[in-house]
Every structure is written in C-alpha cells, then in structure tokens.
Design a protein around this motif. Structure first.
Motif, PDB file in Angstrom:
ATOM      1  N   PRO A 172      -3.023   9.242   5.220  1.00 38.05           N
ATOM      2  CA  PRO A 172      -3.579   8.367   4.182  1.00 38.05           C
ATOM      3  C   PRO A 172      -4.849   8.915   3.541  1.00 38.05           C
ATOM      4  N   ASP A 195       0.806  -1.213   0.000  1.00 40.25           N
ATOM      5  CA  ASP A 195       0.000   0.000   0.000  1.00 40.25           C
ATOM      6  C   ASP A 195       0.844   1.270   0.000  1.00 40.25           C
ATOM      7  N   SER A 223      -0.300   5.635   2.190  1.00 39.14           N
ATOM      8  CA  SER A 223      -1.098   4.737   1.335  1.00 39.14           C
ATOM      9  C   SER A 223      -1.030   5.120  -0.144  1.00 39.14           C
ATOM     10  N   ASN A 277       3.065   1.891   2.596  1.00 45.59           N
ATOM     11  CA  ASN A 277       3.247   2.260   3.999  1.00 45.59           C
ATOM     12  C   ASN A 277       4.438   1.525   4.606  1.00 45.59           C
ATOM     13  N   SER A 297       2.654   6.413   6.304  1.00 51.48           N
ATOM     14  CA  SER A 297       1.315   5.827   6.219  1.00 51.48           C
ATOM     15  C   SER A 297       0.479   6.606   5.211  1.00 51.48           C
ATOM     16  N   ARG A 344      -1.864   2.230  -2.708  1.00 50.14           N
ATOM     17  CA  ARG A 344      -3.291   1.875  -2.714  1.00 50.14           C
ATOM     18  C   ARG A 344      -4.088   2.941  -3.444  1.00 50.14           C
TER      19      ARG A 344
END
Length: 311
Positions: A289, A52, A62, A54, A60, A65
């Motif tokens: 994120p 993703d 993302s 991370n 984090s 993703r």
C-alpha cells in the motif's frame, strides 16, 4: 489570505456516505477538495474488493484510496464505494445466489446521481477499474434514463476488451489437465445460460453453485459492443505489465470507439503501480500500500476529466 492558508492546510474533506438501498444501505467515502472542478465514482473490481481497492484475497495495494487522494490534489472529488456484500455494505449483499450483474449496474447509476448531488455538479464521472470498467460501460447503456444522464463520461482502467469468458480462459490456460478441460467445459455451459452441477473442489472458488447465476448474468456481456454504442467521452487507461488484462484489451476497446482517448502506461501493472513483467515481482505490488500509483496515472485521468467536464 489566512483563511486560504488554513483551507490548503486542511486538505480535502472526507465524508462517510450511506445511500439507501435494499436490503440495506450502501456505504462509501466522499473526498472533496476545496472548489472541486468535478466528481467521480470509483467502481471496484471483481470479488470482495472494498472502497480502498483492497481484498481479503491477498490485495492490499490501496489503489482506490491512492487514486482518490491523487485526484483530490488535482481538484477532483471522488466517491469510492463498498459494493453490496463488501465492507460496510456487507448487509446489502443478500444471498449470493440472488446476485446479478445488473445489481452492480443499478448501484453505479445511483451512486453517480448521489455523487453529483452531493458535489453540486450536473453529473459524475464513472471511474471503473477492472470489472468496474464493465459495470461503468453497462451503466450507460441506453443513456436515455434520468440516472444515465447523471454520468459525465467514463474512465476505464485495466478493463477487459473482450467478453469475460475469453479473459478467464486466458488466465486459466496454465492449469494442468484434466482441471483445465473441466474449467473450460464449465465456462461453456455457463455462457450458454446453464448451471453446472459437478465442479471439482479445486475450482469451487470460481464455479461454486451459489455464484453461477451471477456468472451467467456477466459472461455474455461484450465490452467492445457496449463502448461502441456509447456516445459520451471515454478514457481508456492500461498498463503494459498488467498480468490480468492485456494491452490488446485496451486496444480492442479503443478500436470499438475511435473517439475514445487511449493511454498505455509503460511498466504499470493491474493495480496501477510500477511493476516488472516478472510475475512474482508484479504480484508483490498488490500487497504494497505504501507504493504510490505509477507516474502519469492520476495526471492523465485528471487532465481528461478537467478538459471534458461540463460547467
């Protein structure tokens, strides 16, 4: 009409993938929209970065993703992966002392073939972010083996245009003395193919003995030379407020491959989000994120892939 409406409501299909590898399988997520026009493999950046985008190192965002979701909305399937040693592919990592850059390169080629086969396409795009861009470039070196032929082309995002040693020295330039001198000395030794016995504890994260063989396999690689030798289509995307890799890197890549497409995204940082140049505010985007990818990132990548994918 009713079945079409249901398909649109259902959205892209997410499939967990396990690919055979040694010493254990590699894992990823295939995101497939209805009637996908192309498929790409998202290759993660350095360190323990997962599928993703991370990392336990404080990232984090993302990014991968969000990129996969955005490309799916544009009709492009993606396979995003946990590289060996990370996430569900942890068991495939083996001993860190035995890891070499070429292991990631071989995995990228295998994932391209896997993605193309599962999507029913003749080839897959390699979408490399940060260090993943160098993995993508190395994966198409030579270009005459069966696995390389499964690569449609390259999407290089936030990728270095110089050997890693030059980028690392730039990133470590603000270190106090004598730590900076020790770090630069260690880099010089590793670039020469020699391990370093005594590294200060403060530099252990970068130069610990178990990671030095990997560094020795990585540091000599020259992304500009690799891109110059590749004849396939290449997209280079770079943000202007990236505090890890600069616009000069993207321009160096583009200069080495005049046929490549270069896009500079104004006010976009290393994790492809809108962020100012101010360091604290820039880094804050690494742990947000919910902040979408910057406008233009997905659209430019999708347009390039769709215009150049063989049918």
């Amino acid at each position: 009409m009713f079945s079409l409406a249901l398909a649109l409501l259902a959205g892209p299909v997410s499939t967990e993938i396990a690919m055979p590898a040694q010493p254990a399988p590699l894992h990823g997520t295939l995101l497939t929209p209805e009637n996908a026009s192309a498929v790409g493999v998202i290759l993660p950046g350095s360190g323990p970065t997962d599928r993703d985008g991370n990392s336990p190192m404080g990232v984090s965002a993302s990014t991968y993703r969000l990129l996969a979701d955005g490309l799916a909305a544009q009709g492009i399937a993606t396979l995003r992966i946990d590289k060996r040693g990370v996430g569900q592919s942890a068991a495939a990592g083996g001993d860190e002392f035995d890891l070499r850059f070429d292991a990631y390169v071989a995995d990228a080629r295998a994932w391209a073939a896997e993605a193309a086969g599962r999507a029913g396409k003749p080839c897959a795009w390699l979408i490399g972010h940060s260090e993943g861009a160098l993995i993508a470039l190395k994966a198409v070196e030579g270009g005459d083996d069966p696995e390389s032929s499964k690569v449609c082309g390259l999407i290089l995002l936030s990728g270095a245009g110089r050997p890693a040693g030059a980028v690392i020295r730039e990133q470590l330039a603000a270190l106090p003395e004598p730590m900076k001198a020790q770090a630069f000395s260690a880099l010089t030794e590793l670039e020469a193919g020699r391990t370093v016995a005594d590294t200060p504890p403060a530099l252990a994260a970068l130069f610990r003995p178990s990671v030095q063989p990997y560094l020795i396999s990585w540091l000599p690689l020259d992304p500009a030379a690799l891109i110059a030798a590749y004849a396939g289509p290449v997209f280079i995307g770079q943000g202007t407020t990236d505090i890890q890799v600069g616009v000069a890197d993207a321009q160096a890549l583009a200069a080495a491959d005049p046929q490549a497409t270069l896009k500079l995204w104004d006010g976009v940082n290393h994790v492809l989000k809108t962020a100012p140049a101010d360091r604290a505010a820039n880094i804050a985007a690494y742990s947000t994120p919910d902040l979408p990818l910057a406008p233009g990132v997905v659209e430019d990548v999708a347009a390039f892939i769709q215009a150049r994918t063989p049918h």
